[in-house]
Scaffold this active site. Structure first.
Site, PDB file in Angstrom:
ATOM      1  N   GLU A  91      13.522  -5.355   4.774  1.00 48.41           N
ATOM      2  CA  GLU A  91      14.256  -5.897   3.638  1.00 48.41           C
ATOM      3  C   GLU A  91      15.060  -4.808   2.930  1.00 48.41           C
ATOM      4  OE1 GLU A  91      11.412  -7.917   1.165  1.00 48.41           O
ATOM      5  OE2 GLU A  91      10.861  -9.292   2.765  1.00 48.41           O
ATOM      6  N   CYS A 104      18.767  -0.607  -2.623  1.00 53.88           N
ATOM      7  CA  CYS A 104      17.429  -0.069  -2.343  1.00 53.88           C
ATOM      8  C   CYS A 104      17.172  -0.267  -0.851  1.00 53.88           C
ATOM      9  CB  CYS A 104      16.430  -0.841  -3.201  1.00 53.88           C
ATOM     10  SG  CYS A 104      14.727  -0.397  -2.886  1.00 53.88           S
ATOM     11  N   CYS A 111       4.235   0.486   6.091  1.00 55.26           N
ATOM     12  CA  CYS A 111       4.034   1.833   5.536  1.00 55.26           C
ATOM     13  C   CYS A 111       2.573   2.223   5.741  1.00 55.26           C
ATOM     14  CB  CYS A 111       4.359   1.838   4.044  1.00 55.26           C
ATOM     15  SG  CYS A 111       4.199   3.472   3.290  1.00 55.26           S
ATOM     16  N   CYS A 115      -0.904   2.694  -0.642  1.00 52.07           N
ATOM     17  CA  CYS A 115      -1.098   2.572  -2.095  1.00 52.07           C
ATOM     18  C   CYS A 115      -1.750   1.210  -2.378  1.00 52.07           C
ATOM     19  CB  CYS A 115       0.235   2.694  -2.825  1.00 52.07           C
ATOM     20  SG  CYS A 115       1.088   4.240  -2.496  1.00 52.07           S
ATOM     21  N   CYS A 118       0.348  -1.941  -3.525  1.00 51.67           N
ATOM     22  CA  CYS A 118       1.622  -2.203  -2.849  1.00 51.67           C
ATOM     23  C   CYS A 118       1.494  -3.264  -1.766  1.00 51.67           C
ATOM     24  CB  CYS A 118       2.138  -0.895  -2.261  1.00 51.67           C
ATOM     25  SG  CYS A 118       3.623  -1.129  -1.287  1.00 51.67           S
ATOM     26  N   CYS A 338       9.820  -3.657  -7.150  1.00 52.56           N
ATOM     27  CA  CYS A 338       9.131  -2.516  -6.574  1.00 52.56           C
ATOM     28  C   CYS A 338       7.742  -2.882  -6.044  1.00 52.56           C
ATOM     29  CB  CYS A 338       9.008  -1.467  -7.668  1.00 52.56           C
ATOM     30  SG  CYS A 338       8.712   0.130  -7.022  1.00 52.56           S
TER      31      CYS A 338
HETATM   32  S1  SF4 Z   1       4.306   2.193  -2.710  1.00 49.90           S
HETATM   33 FE1  SF4 Z   1       4.034   1.078  -0.757  1.00 49.90          FE
HETATM   34  S2  SF4 Z   1       5.850   1.552   0.458  1.00 49.90           S
HETATM   35 FE2  SF4 Z   1       5.721   3.087  -1.194  1.00 49.90          FE
HETATM   36  S3  SF4 Z   1       4.533   4.769  -0.282  1.00 49.90           S
HETATM   37 FE3  SF4 Z   1       3.035   3.474  -1.335  1.00 49.90          FE
HETATM   38  S4  SF4 Z   1       2.323   2.090   0.303  1.00 49.90           S
HETATM   39 FE4  SF4 Z   1       4.225   3.007   1.051  1.00 49.90          FE
END
Ligand code: SF4
Length: 352
Positions: A91, A104, A111, A115, A118, A338
């Site tokens: 995206e 963005c 990923c 986190c 996220c 975000c």
């Molecule tokens: S916020 Fe999400 S996309 Fe960004 S580094 Fe952390 S896990 Fe990866």
């Protein structure tokens, strides 16, 4: 087949020379790819027939297929879902700021950073994006909005950790900032990292990495809280991260942005704000803080703080002369905010 958008300018020249063509053809090809943004070699009318035939047989220039787009009714942000050649999807979000447009971009499918708050990381890392797949996000969205409205800013804040896809991120920044290619201003490009210390140092030592702005996801003012929210912090410790950010060279007037996702009851108390002040007060002119109220997504374990809490947190920082801004995330109604980007099958709106 090579994709021409994988080449920085030097590589494009070398490719042409190595295949028996004149060096100056690189300027012409770059103009067609990045200024005129054509999607076919047939449209490159000032190239010789011989060169066009060579390019058709050996090169490609398109890599993303637009599956759908969706526009926020609240602020006009547009989210795009692309299909890659291997059928993975990523995206991109176009954000309408007051006086300009910001794109963005994503750098990975999924990923690996993990986190806790996220949405993108829930499926783990699937693969890195190629340079051409990063660059093409900009080219296609610019084509979508039309050349009259130039997208002037790029933030590497979409899916993925850009510095974990170092070489392709670097080459895409070279293409975006090269005056013979896309030609954006360096200060209008921001790389956002989760804080991988070795990669941040590498980027600043790398003479070939154009000097652009840096944002780091901080998200907590103490080691234990950061470790809870960002497991990467076990090996990239907060103290060492801040030390690194203090030492990297900055252009005059530039600041490092510290991103701080505010999560109710986790990192949004007055004590957290005071601890954040303690952490960065000494170097407050080096940093600015972006507070991002958490955007809940389906089944997320966290909540967004109430507005008074967000404002109280901000006040503690301003009272200590720390430049602080609240990013009331754009595109919340289309899950483009975000931490909400994710490979998923949402094809019901504006299919192309
Ligand atoms: S916020 Fe999400 S996309 Fe960004 S580094 Fe952390 S896990 Fe990866």
């Amino acid at each position: 087949m090579v994709n021409l958008k994988d080449f920085n300018f030097q590589q494009l020249e070398n490719y042409l020379i190595n295949n028996g063509f004149e060096k100056f053809r690189a300027v012409q090809i770059a103009k067609w790819l990045y200024i005129k943004k054509v999607d076919s070699f047939d449209l490159m009318t000032d190239l010789s027939k011989n060169l066009r035939n060579f390019l058709k047989e050996n090169c490609e220039i398109n890599s993303l297929k637009l599956l759908y787009w969706e526009q926020s009714k609240i602020d006009g942000s547009i989210k795009f879902l692309w299909e890659l050649k291997d059928k993975n999807t990523v995206e991109t979000v176009l954000i309408n700021e007051k006086d300009h447009k910001t794109l963005c971009v994503s750098t990975q499918v999924g990923c690996a950073v993990g986190c806790k708050f996220c949405f993108t990381t829930k499926d783990g890392l699937i693969r890195n994006l190629e340079t051409n797949e990063i660059v093409e996000q900009y080219i296609q969205v610019q084509r979508f909005v039309g050349n009259e409205e130039r997208i002037s800013n790029i933030v590497y804040m979409g899916m993925g950790e850009p510095l974990a896809n170092y070489e392709n991120t670097k080459k895409s920044v070279q293409i975006f900032t090269d005056k013979r290619m896309v030609g954006l201003s360096n200060r209008k490009i921001t790389i956002s990292s989760s804080g991988i210390i070795a990669q941040i140092k590498k980027m600043y030592e790398d003479k070939e990495f154009p000097h652009v702005k840096l944002a780091v996801s901080l998200n907590a003012p103490t080691q234990s809280k950061r470790e809870f929210l960002m497991p990467i912090s076990q090996t990239n410790r907060l103290e060492e991260l801040i030390k690194t950010l203090r030492e990297i060279p900055l252009k005059p007037g530039w600041r490092i942005t510290l991103e701080y996702v505010l999560i109710k009851g986790v990192n949004d108390t007055i004590e957290d704000a005071k601890n954040l002040v303690k952490l960065i007060k000494k170097d407050r002119n080096r940093f600015k803080v972006n507070l991002i109220p958490f955007n809940p997504y389906p089944l997320s374990e966290f909540e967004r703080p109430e507005e008074e809490r967000i404002l109280a947190f901000e006040k503690v920082l301003w009272d200590n002369n720390i430049a602080t801004f609240i990013r009331w995330s754009k595109g919340r109604d289309i899950s483009a905010a975000c931490g909400q980007l994710r490979k998923k099958d949402l094809l019901q709106i504006n299919p192309v």
